[in-house]
Design an enzyme around this catalytic site. Structure first.
Site, PDB file in Angstrom:
ATOM      1  N   HIS B 212      39.136  30.543  45.522  1.00  9.69           N
ATOM      2  CA  HIS B 212      39.118  31.987  45.145  1.00  9.69           C
ATOM      3  C   HIS B 212      38.834  32.226  43.713  1.00  9.69           C
ATOM      4  O   HIS B 212      38.880  31.308  42.778  1.00  9.69           O
ATOM      5  CB  HIS B 212      40.629  32.537  45.430  1.00  9.69           C
ATOM      6  CG  HIS B 212      41.582  32.475  44.326  1.00  9.69           C
ATOM      7  ND1 HIS B 212      41.612  33.522  43.420  1.00  9.69           N
ATOM      8  CD2 HIS B 212      42.689  31.652  44.298  1.00  9.69           C
ATOM      9  CE1 HIS B 212      42.644  33.251  42.626  1.00  9.69           C
ATOM     10  NE2 HIS B 212      43.253  32.098  43.095  1.00  9.69           N
ATOM     11  N   CYS B 213      38.027  33.455  43.329  1.00 16.16           N
ATOM     12  CA  CYS B 213      38.057  33.909  42.123  1.00 16.16           C
ATOM     13  C   CYS B 213      38.865  35.152  41.730  1.00 16.16           C
ATOM     14  O   CYS B 213      39.617  35.309  42.222  1.00 16.16           O
ATOM     15  CB  CYS B 213      36.835  33.728  41.654  1.00 16.16           C
ATOM     16  SG  CYS B 213      35.335  34.857  42.845  1.00 16.16           S
ATOM     17  N   ALA B 214      37.846  36.112  41.360  1.00 17.81           N
ATOM     18  CA  ALA B 214      38.213  37.491  41.062  1.00 17.81           C
ATOM     19  C   ALA B 214      37.770  38.465  42.141  1.00 17.81           C
ATOM     20  O   ALA B 214      38.394  39.300  42.744  1.00 17.81           O
ATOM     21  CB  ALA B 214      38.057  38.101  39.785  1.00 17.81           C
ATOM     22  N   GLY B 216      35.128  36.977  44.640  1.00 22.17           N
ATOM     23  CA  GLY B 216      34.695  36.116  45.631  1.00 22.17           C
ATOM     24  C   GLY B 216      33.302  35.467  45.520  1.00 22.17           C
ATOM     25  O   GLY B 216      32.759  34.648  46.272  1.00 22.17           O
ATOM     26  N   ILE B 240      40.858  39.973  44.417  1.00 24.32           N
ATOM     27  CA  ILE B 240      42.013  39.628  44.085  1.00 24.32           C
ATOM     28  C   ILE B 240      42.692  39.787  42.674  1.00 24.32           C
ATOM     29  O   ILE B 240      42.010  39.445  41.975  1.00 24.32           O
ATOM     30  CB  ILE B 240      42.494  37.918  44.761  1.00 24.32           C
ATOM     31  CG1 ILE B 240      43.983  37.728  44.823  1.00 24.32           C
ATOM     32  CG2 ILE B 240      41.429  37.048  43.914  1.00 24.32           C
ATOM     33  CD1 ILE B 240      44.103  36.557  45.400  1.00 24.32           C
TER      34      ILE B 240
END
Lengths: 196, 253
Positions: B212-214, B216, B240
């Site tokens: 995951h990142c911030a 996608g 996220i």
């Protein structure tokens, strides 16, 4: 203590020799700055710039890559001053760092370590979306500008600002002569995906 | 990326270099014109990713030659066709005509479709880039059935792993250190996207790696790299946000 230091020195020197190995460089001409860092930094006496390979807490050494087969092994102690990170172990591998040291290059001892800060842009170099809109309405020729999308090509293909050209930041050196204008004073505006 | 490119341009001798640092997210949010290229449309088709392709030309002209899968909605009828558009506002919507029809773009964009773009060069560029064209009657009804991107993990499943952990899965946070400093998911491991390729040996081969990142985007890049390197992997394709306590909020794109 002296003995311990000596043993450590012999050991680190041996590691350094192995690492230097095929590079065929003697200590006297050991480079201090990694090539990409030279874009902004000149070599300085008693200062090494490169990427972090590893930190050994056991041997109290910081290993810094400054060339393909060239690693500086620098001793440190509790008096190490760190800028840009809260502690030595939180600096991630491959991060660009600079280390100022005392002693000679055969036995460097780190005084301070600086972690490269995130890219910042000087306020006078920033442009807004509305300013871009005005240029886009004129078009690159009439507006006399070039708008460059620095993201990877697939991101550019998915959706970009009108009249922008694609020049992936990671392929900059390879493609710059093809993509950038001949006139060095032409307005060039770079953009990317902000924080993804 | 862009500040770095700007600096390199200055090193190369350019004297009038600027940066639009807010970049694409702010440009999109402001509803300004977005142009896409044939290669991206081809990619959507090849990967069978759900999208909406609209031919804005008059029906008679469109029937002579059109891009496969296009729905015919002539620009003059666009405003009355609003109800035909999908309920999912995140749907990728690609419009094409003989010119960049900014008015059509603005109309669709104003209905809330944030992933709308105008196909650069329309049908002419599509065929020039090797795309096939069809002739005959076009569909007039939009059918949009969103499918996850290959390798995408369901948000609920991701949450379950983040809450309870899983013996055969790890969560890999691929954001950079300045972002993870503001908080990470409790069970996550951090290896920034920029360093993953050099640190593959730190990852387990016997566990599935959920990236995951911030938003996608980087998570999907790392997913592709890991897959290529032979790892079992999926990625979170969502926005996220994570706070200092490891509490997080996931929003579908």
């Amino acid at each position: 203590m002296v003995n311990k230091r000596m043993r450590l020195f012999v050991l680190t020197s041996m590691i350094a020799m192995v690492l230097l190995g095929t590079a065929g460089l003697s200590f006297a001409e050991k480079p201090t700055v990694l090539a990409p860092c030279k874009q902004c930094h000149q070599p300085e006496k008693d200062l090494v710039r490169g990427t972090l390979v590893s930190v050994s807490e056991k041997f109290k050494t910081i290993n810094v890559q400054v060339g393909q087969k060239l690693v500086w092994i620098i001793n440190y102690g509790d008096d190490l001053k760190i800028t840009g990170a809260d502690k030595l172990l939180s600096v991630s591998k491959d991060k660009e760092i600079g280390i100022r040291f005392t002693g000679d290059e055969k036995k460097p001892y780190a005084v301070s370590l600086t972690v490269k800060p995130p890219a910042k842009v000087a306020p006078e170099k920033l442009v807004t979306a509305d300013e871009i809109s005005k240029l886009v309405a004129m078009g690159p020729e009439k507006g006399s500008y070039l708008l460059v999308d620095s993201r990877p090509k697939p991101r550019f293909n998915e959706g970009h600002i009108p009249h922008a050209v694609s020049l992936d930041n990671t392929k900059f050196d390879e493609l710059k002569d093809k993509m950038l204008p001949k006139e060095k004073d032409r307005l060039i505006i770079f953009y990317c995906g902000g924080v993804t | 990326m862009s500040p770095e490119s700007a600096r390199r341009a200055e090193v190369a001798g350019y004297t009038n270099v600027k940066v639009f640092h807010e970049g694409i997210p702010v440009w999109k949010k402001a509803g300004k014109l977005i142009v896409s290229e044939s290669a991206a449309l081809k990619d959507l088709m090849d990967k069978d990713i759900a999208h909406v392709l609209i031919d804005l030309r008059d029906a008679g002209e469109a029937e002579k030659s059109f891009i496969p899968g296009a729905v015919s909605i002539p620009a003059k009828d666009l405003s009355v066709a609003k109800d035909k558009f999908p309920g999912d506002k995140s749907a990728p919507i690609i419009l094409y005509a003989d010119k960049l029809d900014e008015e059509a773009f603005k109309a669709v964009r104003s209905w809330g479709y944030g992933n709308t773009s105008l196909l650069n060069g329309g049908l002419a560029s599509w065929t020039k880039d090797g795309g096939k064209a069809e002739k005959g009657k076009l569909a007039t009804i939009i059918s949009y059935v969103p499918k996850p991107r290959p390798g995408e993990i369901a948000i609920e499943e991701f949450k379950a792993i983040a809450e309870k952990g899983s013996p055969d899965k790890i969560i890999l946070d691929v954001r950079e250190a300045d972002e993870t400093a503001n908080g990470m998911i409790k069970r996550a491991t951090n290896i920034p996207e920029s360093t993953v390729k050099n640190r593959l040996k730190e990852l387990p081969k016997d566990k599935e790696i959920i990236t995951h990142c911030a938003t996608g985007i980087r998570a999907e890049n790392v997913f592709e790299d890991l897959k290529e390197a032979g790892f079992k992997t999926r990625f979170l394709n969502a926005v996220i946000q994570i706070d200092k306590d490891g509490k997080y909020e996931i929003t579908k794109k």
